[in-house]
Design an enzyme around this catalytic site. Sequence first.
Site, mmCIF file in Angstrom:
data_model
loop_
_atom_site.group_PDB
_atom_site.id
_atom_site.type_symbol
_atom_site.label_atom_id
_atom_site.label_comp_id
_atom_site.label_asym_id
_atom_site.label_seq_id
_atom_site.Cartn_x
_atom_site.Cartn_y
_atom_site.Cartn_z
ATOM 1 N N SER A 108 44.232 40.755 46.418
ATOM 2 C CA SER A 108 43.896 40.214 45.109
ATOM 3 C C SER A 108 44.957 39.204 44.650
ATOM 4 C CB SER A 108 43.709 41.397 44.142
ATOM 5 O OG SER A 108 43.168 40.962 42.924
ATOM 6 N N ASP A 158 31.678 41.382 44.500
ATOM 7 C CA ASP A 158 32.946 41.366 43.752
ATOM 8 C C ASP A 158 32.725 40.747 42.375
ATOM 9 O OD1 ASP A 158 35.516 40.872 42.760
ATOM 10 O OD2 ASP A 158 36.334 40.519 44.763
ATOM 11 N N HIS A 189 35.497 44.511 44.422
ATOM 12 C CA HIS A 189 36.888 44.031 44.480
ATOM 13 C C HIS A 189 37.839 45.058 45.093
ATOM 14 C CE1 HIS A 189 39.681 40.863 43.340
ATOM 15 N NE2 HIS A 189 40.531 41.792 42.934
HETATM 16 C C1 MLT Z 1 44.380 36.706 40.079
HETATM 17 O O1 MLT Z 1 44.693 36.553 38.917
HETATM 18 O O2 MLT Z 1 45.148 36.498 41.030
HETATM 19 C C2 MLT Z 1 42.979 37.147 40.340
HETATM 20 O O3 MLT Z 1 42.216 37.041 39.179
HETATM 21 C C3 MLT Z 1 42.935 38.519 40.885
HETATM 22 C C4 MLT Z 1 43.546 39.523 39.961
HETATM 23 O O4 MLT Z 1 44.751 39.643 39.927
HETATM 24 O O5 MLT Z 1 42.810 40.230 39.269
#
Ligand code: MLT
Length: 209
Positions: A108, A158, A189
């Site tokens: 992520s 996701d 996710h």
């Molecule tokens: C991010 O901010 O890198 C993406 O939205 C993934 C997350 O951290 O939720």
Amino acid sequence: MVSSRPSSFVHRFEPGSRPERAPVLLLHGTGADENDLLPLGRTVAPGAALLSPRGKVLEGGMPRFFRRLAEGVFDEEDLRRRAAELADFIAEARVAYGLPAPVALGFSNGANIAAALLFLRPEVLAGAALIRGMVPFAEPPEAQLAGRPVLLLSGVADPILPIENARRLAAMLVAAGADVQHDVLPGGHALSQADVTRTAVWMRRFGEG
Ligand code: MLT
């Protein structure tokens, strides 16, 4: 010989027991820390040295690797600066712990800063596994990835990361010359067993056997 421990990022370092395996740079998701991905690293790359920094940005008390303006909307100036800091930390840690270039394993937010590193400072990584990674820059800098292995694992359902965005990232990496495997998995996710299995198989190219 270990020189002084790098201090620019709070981090965990686990020495490897199998020097033929590339070290793994673990990059956690929003709200996690340097401890979070150690079990995953041990599972997918048994015996590899593990280097796990904690993101320095706090969002409502939750560590991240760079600032965002909204979910999925990145502060690209901050991302560039933080990616440069992380690249410098990797270089420092390699000297301190006597390591070859690591393979990134990011989840992520961690996958997103790993993707930024691929575009900005590709020389610091031997490859990257990006679990739920998305396009880091609206206009990515031209990168020379010259066959660097990249695994991108996306969830078809996701809610945070539209699959079209992940496909665009895969296409950008291919255009930059990376050796990309993009697998679209049935889930959302969250990290799943399929992610673990696919990453473990893909990681074998970095020294198992
Ligand atoms: C991010 O901010 O890198 C993406 O939205 C993934 C997350 O951290 O939720």
